[in-house]
Scaffold this motif. Structure first.
Motif, PDB file in Angstrom:
ATOM      1  N   ASN A 205      37.262  47.269  31.928  1.00  0.00           N
ATOM      2  CA  ASN A 205      36.767  47.502  30.571  1.00  0.00           C
ATOM      3  C   ASN A 205      37.237  46.329  29.712  1.00  0.00           C
ATOM      4  O   ASN A 205      37.722  45.336  30.249  1.00  0.00           O
ATOM      5  N   ASP A 206      37.126  46.442  28.373  1.00  0.00           N
ATOM      6  CA  ASP A 206      37.509  45.296  27.544  1.00  0.00           C
ATOM      7  C   ASP A 206      39.025  45.124  27.434  1.00  0.00           C
ATOM      8  O   ASP A 206      39.493  44.092  26.960  1.00  0.00           O
ATOM      9  N   ALA A 207      39.810  46.076  27.887  1.00  0.00           N
ATOM     10  CA  ALA A 207      41.267  45.979  27.812  1.00  0.00           C
ATOM     11  C   ALA A 207      41.916  45.512  29.121  1.00  0.00           C
ATOM     12  O   ALA A 207      42.913  44.783  29.096  1.00  0.00           O
ATOM     13  N   VAL A 208      41.365  45.945  30.270  1.00  0.00           N
ATOM     14  CA  VAL A 208      41.969  45.606  31.563  1.00  0.00           C
ATOM     15  C   VAL A 208      40.906  45.360  32.630  1.00  0.00           C
ATOM     16  O   VAL A 208      39.786  45.862  32.535  1.00  0.00           O
ATOM     17  N   LYS A 209      41.309  44.594  33.633  1.00  0.00           N
ATOM     18  CA  LYS A 209      40.554  44.476  34.880  1.00  0.00           C
ATOM     19  C   LYS A 209      41.528  44.868  35.973  1.00  0.00           C
ATOM     20  O   LYS A 209      42.683  44.422  35.984  1.00  0.00           O
ATOM     21  N   VAL A 210      41.077  45.712  36.872  1.00  0.00           N
ATOM     22  CA  VAL A 210      41.927  46.176  37.970  1.00  0.00           C
ATOM     23  C   VAL A 210      41.203  45.871  39.271  1.00  0.00           C
ATOM     24  O   VAL A 210      40.031  46.198  39.425  1.00  0.00           O
ATOM     25  N   TRP A 211      41.918  45.233  40.194  1.00  0.00           N
ATOM     26  CA  TRP A 211      41.344  44.960  41.509  1.00  0.00           C
ATOM     27  C   TRP A 211      42.399  45.110  42.585  1.00  0.00           C
ATOM     28  O   TRP A 211      43.587  45.041  42.324  1.00  0.00           O
ATOM     29  N   ARG A 212      41.909  45.366  43.779  1.00  0.00           N
ATOM     30  CA  ARG A 212      42.756  45.514  44.964  1.00  0.00           C
ATOM     31  C   ARG A 212      42.496  44.294  45.844  1.00  0.00           C
ATOM     32  O   ARG A 212      41.344  43.980  46.137  1.00  0.00           O
ATOM     33  N   THR A 213      43.565  43.613  46.215  1.00  0.00           N
ATOM     34  CA  THR A 213      43.431  42.411  47.031  1.00  0.00           C
ATOM     35  C   THR A 213      44.180  42.593  48.338  1.00  0.00           C
ATOM     36  O   THR A 213      45.309  43.078  48.357  1.00  0.00           O
TER      37      THR A 213
ATOM     38  N   VAL B 212      49.909  42.598  36.020  1.00  0.00           N
ATOM     39  CA  VAL B 212      50.924  43.357  36.749  1.00  0.00           C
ATOM     40  C   VAL B 212      50.398  43.537  38.160  1.00  0.00           C
ATOM     41  O   VAL B 212      49.256  43.945  38.354  1.00  0.00           O
ATOM     42  N   LEU B 213      51.226  43.228  39.119  1.00  0.00           N
ATOM     43  CA  LEU B 213      50.871  43.349  40.526  1.00  0.00           C
ATOM     44  C   LEU B 213      51.708  44.473  41.112  1.00  0.00           C
ATOM     45  O   LEU B 213      52.921  44.509  40.907  1.00  0.00           O
ATOM     46  N   VAL B 214      51.076  45.430  41.797  1.00  0.00           N
ATOM     47  CA  VAL B 214      51.782  46.534  42.443  1.00  0.00           C
ATOM     48  C   VAL B 214      51.544  46.428  43.946  1.00  0.00           C
ATOM     49  O   VAL B 214      50.394  46.390  44.390  1.00  0.00           O
ATOM     50  N   ALA B 215      52.623  46.369  44.701  1.00  0.00           N
ATOM     51  CA  ALA B 215      52.521  46.215  46.159  1.00  0.00           C
ATOM     52  C   ALA B 215      52.115  47.528  46.814  1.00  0.00           C
ATOM     53  O   ALA B 215      52.744  48.554  46.601  1.00  0.00           O
ATOM     54  N   LEU B 216      51.047  47.470  47.614  1.00  0.00           N
ATOM     55  CA  LEU B 216      50.595  48.624  48.391  1.00  0.00           C
ATOM     56  C   LEU B 216      51.023  48.493  49.856  1.00  0.00           C
ATOM     57  O   LEU B 216      51.002  49.474  50.597  1.00  0.00           O
ATOM     58  N   ALA B 217      51.344  47.275  50.257  1.00  0.00           N
ATOM     59  CA  ALA B 217      51.858  46.990  51.602  1.00  0.00           C
ATOM     60  C   ALA B 217      52.927  45.912  51.434  1.00  0.00           C
ATOM     61  O   ALA B 217      52.786  45.033  50.587  1.00  0.00           O
ATOM     62  N   PRO B 218      53.996  45.979  52.202  1.00  0.00           N
ATOM     63  CA  PRO B 218      55.074  45.011  52.040  1.00  0.00           C
ATOM     64  C   PRO B 218      54.692  43.641  52.591  1.00  0.00           C
ATOM     65  O   PRO B 218      53.760  43.511  53.387  1.00  0.00           O
TER      66      PRO B 218
ATOM     67  N   ALA C 143      56.450  47.056  41.108  1.00  0.00           N
ATOM     68  CA  ALA C 143      55.549  46.324  40.219  1.00  0.00           C
ATOM     69  C   ALA C 143      56.174  44.979  39.875  1.00  0.00           C
ATOM     70  O   ALA C 143      57.396  44.856  39.732  1.00  0.00           O
ATOM     71  N   TYR C 144      55.324  43.964  39.735  1.00  0.00           N
ATOM     72  CA  TYR C 144      55.771  42.604  39.458  1.00  0.00           C
ATOM     73  C   TYR C 144      54.942  42.025  38.319  1.00  0.00           C
ATOM     74  O   TYR C 144      53.728  42.214  38.269  1.00  0.00           O
ATOM     75  N   TRP C 145      55.602  41.309  37.394  1.00  0.00           N
ATOM     76  CA  TRP C 145      54.935  40.703  36.239  1.00  0.00           C
ATOM     77  C   TRP C 145      54.556  39.267  36.568  1.00  0.00           C
ATOM     78  O   TRP C 145      55.373  38.488  37.049  1.00  0.00           O
ATOM     79  N   LEU C 146      53.305  38.914  36.285  1.00  0.00           N
ATOM     80  CA  LEU C 146      52.838  37.547  36.461  1.00  0.00           C
ATOM     81  C   LEU C 146      52.221  37.103  35.135  1.00  0.00           C
ATOM     82  O   LEU C 146      51.247  37.702  34.662  1.00  0.00           O
ATOM     83  N   PRO C 147      52.791  36.087  34.486  1.00  0.00           N
ATOM     84  CA  PRO C 147      52.282  35.658  33.178  1.00  0.00           C
ATOM     85  C   PRO C 147      50.938  34.952  33.270  1.00  0.00           C
ATOM     86  O   PRO C 147      50.509  34.530  34.350  1.00  0.00           O
TER      87      PRO C 147
ATOM     88  N   GLY D 294      53.686  38.200  58.586  1.00  0.00           N
ATOM     89  CA  GLY D 294      52.947  38.296  59.839  1.00  0.00           C
ATOM     90  C   GLY D 294      51.868  39.357  59.846  1.00  0.00           C
ATOM     91  O   GLY D 294      51.136  39.494  60.811  1.00  0.00           O
ATOM     92  N   LYS D 295      51.763  40.155  58.772  1.00  0.00           N
ATOM     93  CA  LYS D 295      50.731  41.186  58.698  1.00  0.00           C
ATOM     94  C   LYS D 295      50.089  41.164  57.321  1.00  0.00           C
ATOM     95  O   LYS D 295      50.608  40.512  56.415  1.00  0.00           O
ATOM     96  N   PRO D 296      48.965  41.852  57.145  1.00  0.00           N
ATOM     97  CA  PRO D 296      48.256  41.799  55.859  1.00  0.00           C
ATOM     98  C   PRO D 296      49.114  42.278  54.689  1.00  0.00           C
ATOM     99  O   PRO D 296      49.914  43.197  54.820  1.00  0.00           O
ATOM    100  N   ILE D 297      48.932  41.626  53.562  1.00  0.00           N
ATOM    101  CA  ILE D 297      49.534  42.038  52.291  1.00  0.00           C
ATOM    102  C   ILE D 297      48.431  42.721  51.497  1.00  0.00           C
ATOM    103  O   ILE D 297      47.294  42.250  51.463  1.00  0.00           O
ATOM    104  N   GLU D 298      48.777  43.816  50.841  1.00  0.00           N
ATOM    105  CA  GLU D 298      47.797  44.513  50.006  1.00  0.00           C
ATOM    106  C   GLU D 298      48.439  44.815  48.660  1.00  0.00           C
ATOM    107  O   GLU D 298      49.547  45.349  48.607  1.00  0.00           O
ATOM    108  N   VAL D 299      47.748  44.436  47.579  1.00  0.00           N
ATOM    109  CA  VAL D 299      48.270  44.640  46.226  1.00  0.00           C
ATOM    110  C   VAL D 299      47.182  45.175  45.314  1.00  0.00           C
ATOM    111  O   VAL D 299      46.000  44.946  45.542  1.00  0.00           O
ATOM    112  N   MET D 300      47.603  45.880  44.267  1.00  0.00           N
ATOM    113  CA  MET D 300      46.720  46.290  43.181  1.00  0.00           C
ATOM    114  C   MET D 300      47.122  45.419  41.989  1.00  0.00           C
ATOM    115  O   MET D 300      48.317  45.291  41.688  1.00  0.00           O
TER     116      MET D 300
END
Length: 131
Positions: free
Chosen positions: A44-52, A70-76, A98-102, A117-123
Motif C-alpha cells: 500500500n502507500d505506507a509499506v511494501k512487504v515481500w518474501r525473498t 525491516v527484515l525478518v528471518a524465516l530460515a537461518p 528482526a533486523y533493521w536496514l536503513p 549452505g542452504k536457502p535463506i528465506e526472509v520477509m
C-alpha cells in the motif's frame, strides 16, 4: 500355484500404474521453488512487504533501496550484503529475529549473497514514507 491370465494381467496393470500414481501425487502438492526469487505479499502507500528466498551461490542482482526496511528471518543463515563499492556487511540470521536496514544513499547499489549452505528465506517490510 498357477495364476489365471486375467489375474496376472490385472496385477501387471496395477504394478505398471504405480509410478504414475506417485508422480500424480507429487505433482499435486506444490513444491517450493528451488531458485532465488522474490514474492510480493502486501503493498500500500505506507509499506511494501515481500518474501525473498536466496539460494546458495545465487546472489540477488545489484539493486537500490530508497526506503528503510525491516527484515525478518524465516530460515537461518548468513546473509552477506555486498555494496557496489566493495564494502560488505554480514548478518547471521536467526529464525524469528528482526533486523533493521536503513535507506541507501542516492546512487548506491548492493547485492544480497547467501553465504550459507542452504536457502535463506526472509520477509522484508519496506517503509515507503520514510527516507
Amino acid at each position: 500355484m498357477p495364476t489365471s491370465m486375467p489375474a496376472a494381467f490385472a496385477l501387471c496393470l496395477i504394478l505398471s500404474a504405480t509410478p504414475f500414481v506417485a508422480n500424480a501425487q507429487a505433482a499435486s502438492s506444490p513444491a517450493p521453488p528451488a531458485s532465488t526469487h522474490r514474492v510480493t505479499q502486501f503493498e500500500n502507500d505506507a509499506v511494501k512487504v515481500w518474501r525473498t528466498t536466496i539460494q546458495p551461490g545465487t546472489p540477488l542482482p545489484l539493486h537500490h533501496h530508497d526506503h528503510p526496511r525491516v527484515l525478518v528471518a524465516l530460515a537461518p543463515g548468513t546473509l552477506k550484503i555486498v555494496e557496489q563499492s566493495g564494502d560488505t556487511r554480514t548478518i547471521n540470521l536467526k529464525v524469528g529475529e528482526a533486523y533493521w536496514l536503513p535507506a541507501m544513499p542516492a546512487g548506491a547499489l548492493h547485492q544480497d549473497v547467501n553465504a550459507s549452505g542452504k536457502p535463506i528465506e526472509v520477509m522484508v517490510v519496506e517503509l515507503e514514507k520514510e527516507k
